[in-house]
Design a protein around this motif. Structure first.
Motif, short mmCIF file in Angstrom:
data_model
loop_
_atom_site.label_atom_id
_atom_site.label_comp_id
_atom_site.label_asym_id
_atom_site.label_seq_id
_atom_site.Cartn_x
_atom_site.Cartn_y
_atom_site.Cartn_z
N VAL A 41 0.84 -1.21 0.00
CA VAL A 41 0.00 0.00 0.00
C VAL A 41 0.87 1.24 0.00
O VAL A 41 0.38 2.35 -0.26
N THR A 44 0.76 3.74 -2.90
CA THR A 44 -0.27 4.76 -3.10
C THR A 44 0.34 6.15 -3.19
O THR A 44 -0.19 7.03 -3.88
N TYR A 45 1.48 6.36 -2.53
CA TYR A 45 2.10 7.68 -2.60
C TYR A 45 2.57 8.00 -4.01
O TYR A 45 2.67 9.17 -4.39
N SER A 69 7.44 6.64 -6.05
CA SER A 69 7.32 5.45 -5.21
C SER A 69 8.62 5.11 -4.51
O SER A 69 8.63 4.59 -3.40
#
Length: 309
Positions: A41, A44-45, A69
């Motif tokens: 997860v 997501t950034y 990422s």
């Protein structure tokens, strides 16, 4: 991400089948696989990088995605230390009120540590990780008959196995975050040639997919060969890509990965049928098994053509 989930599912399900029935072993494997996805997860950034650069084309977007990422990927959520604490906290989130309070406190502590060590970005990623893990735990507790001990083992195995799958594909995870101890200095290379190394790693992913498929069907008392259509041989046509496409590497692999995975769509194409020459298969097992076989054939064909070129 998919490879981590499939590997965790396979090992967990096969191990559980020594003690439980096929269906319960499948459930245990699925839960372990779901937890194995949670560490990613942190990707997501990377959407922030895409939003900042805008939609300026495929290559611009992918470069922005991976560039962003790398700021947090395989850091705060890929730690064996964090995973150990999180496995307990996620399991407690499904128990009585006292343990739920303990779970919230443990996860809050992880977010606080990430803030101290990695700033607001690290804390934000850890918060998303905590929420995702709790969601997986709660859904697993409600949808399966796994007890707290089994749920903890599934969570621990999924979370702690994930980082080891990343040692071949990029910068190595920070296994002992938040402690500043480097376990690996760089990624593990299977071949000196960058293209063969990429294809070999891709082959490991395919092998994981085959193991997962065989495991799933075995626990359901089904045979893999009953779900693979001969049209998977069409994947051999991908050999021409070795002559037409630039040689891929870990640094630039999009054109290879996207195009070879497209060969898997032969699994959803119309299939030959005794009464109707072109009758679509509605069985997802046929789609996936035939698609996996087609991609495997394409990989072997590409490798052969690359070596001969």
């Amino acid at each position: 991400m998919v490879g981590h989930a499939l590997l965790a599912f396979t090992i967990a399900a096969l191990a559980a089948n020594r003690r439980w029935s096929g269906q319960r072993a499948l459930a245990f494997g699925v839960v372990a696989g779901a937890f194995a996805v949670v560490p990613d997860v942190d990707m997501t950034y990377a959407l922030v990088g895409v939003a900042q650069t805008g939609f300026g084309g495929v290559w611009t977007m992918t470069a922005a995605f991976w560039g962003s990422s790398h700021l947090v990927h395989r850091v705060v959520t890929h730690s064996l230390v964090v995973g150990s604490v999180a496995a307990v906290a996620f399991t407690w989130s499904t128990r009585d009120r006292l343990r739920k309070v303990g779970s919230a406190a443990a996860l809050a502590a992880l977010v606080a540590v990430a803030f101290v060590e990695s700033g607001l970005l690290g804390a934000s990623v850890m918060l998303v990780f905590a929420v995702a893990g709790v969601v997986v735990a709660v859904v697993a507790a409600r949808r399966t008959d796994l007890g707290p001990r089994a749920l903890f083992v599934a969570a621990a195995f999924g979370l702690l196995s994930h980082p080891f799958g990343d040692v071949f594909t990029g910068s190595p995870p920070q296994f002992l975050y938040p402690f500043d101890v480097a376990v690996l200095a760089g990624r593990v290379h299977l071949f000196a040639d960058p293209t063969l190394n990429l294809v070999a790693v891709f082959g490991l992913e395919l092998a994981t997919g085959w193991l997962a498929a065989v495991t799933f069907l075995h626990l359901r008392d089904e045979r893999l060969r009953d779900h693979v259509h001969p049209r998977a041989a069409l994947g051999a046509g991908y050999a021409i890509a070795a002559l037409l496409l630039p040689a891929p590497t870990m640094a630039v692999s999009y054109h290879f990965v996207f195009s070879i995975l497209a060969m898997g769509f032969v699994g959803v194409a119309p299939r030959l049928h005794p009464r109707s020459q072109f009758r679509p298969s509605r069985d997802p097992r046929v789609w996936l098994s035939t698609g996996l076989a087609a991609v495997t054939v394409a990989t072997l064909a590409y490798t052969g053509a690359f070596l001969l070129a």
